[in-house]
Write a protein that holds these residues in place. Structure first.
Motif, short mmCIF file in Angstrom:
data_model
loop_
_atom_site.label_atom_id
_atom_site.label_comp_id
_atom_site.label_asym_id
_atom_site.label_seq_id
_atom_site.Cartn_x
_atom_site.Cartn_y
_atom_site.Cartn_z
N GLY A 1 61.83 4.27 -58.24
CA GLY A 1 62.81 3.56 -57.42
C GLY A 1 62.59 3.67 -55.92
O GLY A 1 63.26 2.99 -55.14
N ASP A 2 61.66 4.54 -55.48
CA ASP A 2 61.31 4.58 -54.05
C ASP A 2 60.83 3.19 -53.63
O ASP A 2 60.10 2.51 -54.38
CB ASP A 2 60.19 5.59 -53.79
N THR A 3 61.19 2.79 -52.43
CA THR A 3 60.94 1.41 -52.00
C THR A 3 60.26 1.34 -50.64
O THR A 3 60.77 1.90 -49.66
CB THR A 3 62.27 0.62 -51.95
N ALA A 4 59.14 0.64 -50.60
CA ALA A 4 58.48 0.35 -49.32
C ALA A 4 58.98 -0.98 -48.80
O ALA A 4 59.02 -1.97 -49.53
CB ALA A 4 56.96 0.31 -49.51
N ASN A 5 59.36 -0.97 -47.54
CA ASN A 5 59.83 -2.21 -46.90
C ASN A 5 59.50 -2.13 -45.41
O ASN A 5 58.92 -1.16 -44.92
CB ASN A 5 61.33 -2.39 -47.13
N LYS A 6 59.87 -3.14 -44.69
CA LYS A 6 59.57 -3.23 -43.26
C LYS A 6 59.99 -1.96 -42.53
O LYS A 6 61.03 -1.38 -42.80
CB LYS A 6 60.29 -4.44 -42.66
N ILE A 7 59.16 -1.54 -41.59
CA ILE A 7 59.43 -0.35 -40.81
C ILE A 7 60.85 -0.44 -40.21
O ILE A 7 61.26 -1.48 -39.68
CB ILE A 7 58.36 -0.15 -39.70
N GLY A 8 61.58 0.66 -40.31
CA GLY A 8 62.97 0.69 -39.86
C GLY A 8 63.96 0.69 -40.99
O GLY A 8 65.14 1.02 -40.80
N THR A 9 63.50 0.35 -42.21
CA THR A 9 64.41 0.33 -43.36
C THR A 9 64.88 1.74 -43.70
O THR A 9 66.07 1.95 -44.00
CB THR A 9 63.69 -0.29 -44.57
N TYR A 10 63.99 2.69 -43.68
CA TYR A 10 64.31 4.08 -44.04
C TYR A 10 65.44 4.62 -43.17
O TYR A 10 66.41 5.22 -43.66
CB TYR A 10 63.04 4.92 -43.92
N LEU B 1 67.70 2.97 -41.63
CA LEU B 1 68.94 2.28 -41.97
C LEU B 1 69.59 2.91 -43.20
O LEU B 1 70.81 3.06 -43.27
CB LEU B 1 68.67 0.79 -42.24
N ALA B 2 68.75 3.28 -44.19
CA ALA B 2 69.29 3.91 -45.40
C ALA B 2 69.92 5.26 -45.09
O ALA B 2 70.97 5.61 -45.65
CB ALA B 2 68.18 4.06 -46.43
N ILE B 3 69.30 6.02 -44.21
CA ILE B 3 69.86 7.32 -43.81
C ILE B 3 71.21 7.12 -43.11
O ILE B 3 72.19 7.80 -43.42
CB ILE B 3 68.88 8.07 -42.89
N ALA B 4 71.24 6.18 -42.18
CA ALA B 4 72.49 5.92 -41.45
C ALA B 4 73.57 5.39 -42.39
O ALA B 4 74.75 5.74 -42.26
CB ALA B 4 72.23 4.93 -40.31
N ALA B 5 73.19 4.55 -43.32
CA ALA B 5 74.16 3.99 -44.27
C ALA B 5 74.78 5.10 -45.11
O ALA B 5 76.01 5.15 -45.31
CB ALA B 5 73.48 2.96 -45.16
N ARG B 6 73.97 6.02 -45.61
CA ARG B 6 74.50 7.10 -46.44
C ARG B 6 75.47 7.96 -45.61
O ARG B 6 76.52 8.38 -46.09
CB ARG B 6 73.34 7.94 -47.00
N PRO C 1 52.85 1.70 -37.59
CA PRO C 1 53.03 1.45 -39.03
C PRO C 1 54.01 0.30 -39.21
O PRO C 1 55.02 0.22 -38.51
CB PRO C 1 53.61 2.77 -39.55
N VAL C 2 53.74 -0.58 -40.16
CA VAL C 2 54.62 -1.75 -40.31
C VAL C 2 55.51 -1.66 -41.54
O VAL C 2 56.29 -2.57 -41.81
CB VAL C 2 53.81 -3.06 -40.31
N PHE C 3 55.39 -0.57 -42.30
CA PHE C 3 56.28 -0.33 -43.44
C PHE C 3 56.70 1.14 -43.43
O PHE C 3 56.05 1.98 -42.81
CB PHE C 3 55.58 -0.65 -44.77
N ASP C 4 57.80 1.43 -44.12
CA ASP C 4 58.15 2.81 -44.42
C ASP C 4 58.71 2.85 -45.84
O ASP C 4 58.87 1.81 -46.49
CB ASP C 4 59.12 3.40 -43.39
N VAL C 5 58.96 4.05 -46.34
CA VAL C 5 59.43 4.21 -47.72
C VAL C 5 60.83 4.81 -47.72
O VAL C 5 61.07 5.86 -47.11
CB VAL C 5 58.47 5.11 -48.52
N THR C 6 61.74 4.14 -48.39
CA THR C 6 63.10 4.63 -48.57
C THR C 6 63.20 5.32 -49.92
O THR C 6 62.92 4.69 -50.96
CB THR C 6 64.12 3.48 -48.50
N PRO C 7 63.56 6.61 -49.97
CA PRO C 7 63.68 7.30 -51.26
C PRO C 7 64.77 6.66 -52.14
O PRO C 7 65.80 6.19 -51.63
CB PRO C 7 64.08 8.72 -50.87
N ALA C 8 64.54 6.67 -53.43
CA ALA C 8 65.51 6.09 -54.36
C ALA C 8 66.88 6.73 -54.23
O ALA C 8 67.91 6.09 -54.48
CB ALA C 8 64.99 6.24 -55.79
#
Length: 336
Positions: free
Chosen positions: A234-243, A245-250, A303-310
């Motif tokens: 379920g880990d997800t690679a997406n555009k840099i900056g996504t990770y 956002l996920a931290i801030a959202a949580r 880097p143009v992508f990062d990984v957001t942990p599931a």
């Protein structure tokens, strides 16, 4: 769903003996099309971001194989060249593997064209289905934040994360839409806002660095993003900056949704730790619209992508269904 209103852009167009691509580097100032007449031109268009977005890259690459076949070029070198165009988005590899399987059955250029068209048509159908599934998760009167561009420009049409937003707006559950600018190529500012304005969807652009402050205000209940590769856990690679956002959202109690077709899921990749992250030219950070804005002698890391942990993802939406609280067990129930 009023698709006449919310699904009008087609950025990848097959014209029988050439591929027509809307040059996304020039939007929104210019709507200019590029004609790719061989596999090499398609490869260059993918590498140069003329066409971008994981599903659209895969679709364009499939048509690149058709062009090679039409011109009686050796197909293995063409496949290898297209595969090397960009390393992170698994849709590129998935589409080329599907075209290779068709080649192995002995099909000619006409058969390969049917396969490429099927890839494109199936992506559009998947996007519309994901729009329904994702929108159903969103409570009335919600605000959403999206990152990068995941709309018709990045797909066969309608979009992944932006498709969910379109469906949510049409259903009346989404009242507020925010888009991050997405440095350094500003896909959110240039492309997502372009699509939202064309659709008549009221939206506000924010600086990438304003996202946490926006979440703290209570204006946003969901962050909705796309994906370039989803690993088996379920880990997800997406555009840099996504990770981030996920931290801030949580931290702020905002839910986080990933929307991507099943072709983006790579069950052969165990986790995000082993996903190759593309590094692009540092000049992209040191310049804006081709004009250098940083002092000479400065260096950059791009880097143009990062990984957001599931563990930071509340829901992964694919055309096969919704996976809530994704982990390896939940992923394997759907994808085997």
């Amino acid at each position: 769903m009023d698709y006449e209103r919310y699904d009008r852009i087609r950025a990848v167009q097959w014209c029988g003996d050439y591929l027509r691509l809307l040059d996304q580097r020039l939007l929104p100032q210019q709507e200019q099309w590029i004609e790719c007449r061989d596999a090499s031109a398609v490869t260059q268009a993918i590498r140069d971001l003329v066409v971008r977005g994981a599903p659209a890259i895969g679709i364009a690459a499939a048509w690149g194989v058709v062009l090679a076949a039409q011109q009686a070029q050796p197909l293995e070198p063409a496949l290898a060249m297209l595969r090397a165009a960009r390393p992170t988005a698994v849709n590129l590899m998935w589409a080329l593997d599907r075209m290779k399987s068709r080649i192995e059955t002995g099909n000619d250029a006409a058969g390969l064209a049917l396969e490429a068209q099927a890839i494109q048509d199936e992506d559009l159908a998947a996007n519309r289905r994901m729009g329904e599934l994702g929108a159903a998760l969103i409570a009335p009167h919600s605000g959403v934040l999206t990152h990068c561009n995941t709309g018709s420009l990045a797909t066969a049409g309608f979009g992944t994360a932006l498709g969910v937003i379109r469906a949510g707006v049409a259903a009346g559950s989404i009242e507020r839409v925010y888009a991050g600018e997405t440095r350094p190529w500003q896909q959110g500012a240039r492309l997502t806002m372009y699509e939202l304005v064309r659709d008549g969807i009221p939206a506000q652009l924010i600086a990438d660095s304003a996202a946490a402050h926006l979440m703290r205000s209570g204006a946003v209940q969901w962050v909705i993003v796309g994906a370039d590769r989803i690993a088996a856990n379920g880990d997800t690679a997406n555009k840099i900056g996504t990770y981030q956002l996920a931290i801030a959202a949580r931290h702020h109690g905002v839910k986080f949704m990933v929307v991507a077709p099943s072709s983006t899921v790579d069950m052969a990749t165990s986790s995000g730790e082993v996903i190759e992250i593309e590094l692009r030219d540092p000049a992209e950070l040191l310049s804006t619209a081709g004009r250098r804005t940083v002092v000479e002698g400065a260096q950059a890391w791009n880097p143009v992508f990062d990984v957001t942990p599931a563990s930071l993802i509340d829901a992964i939406v694919t055309e096969r269904g919704v996976i809530e609280q994704p982990d390896e067990t939940a992923m394997r129930k759907v994808f085997g």
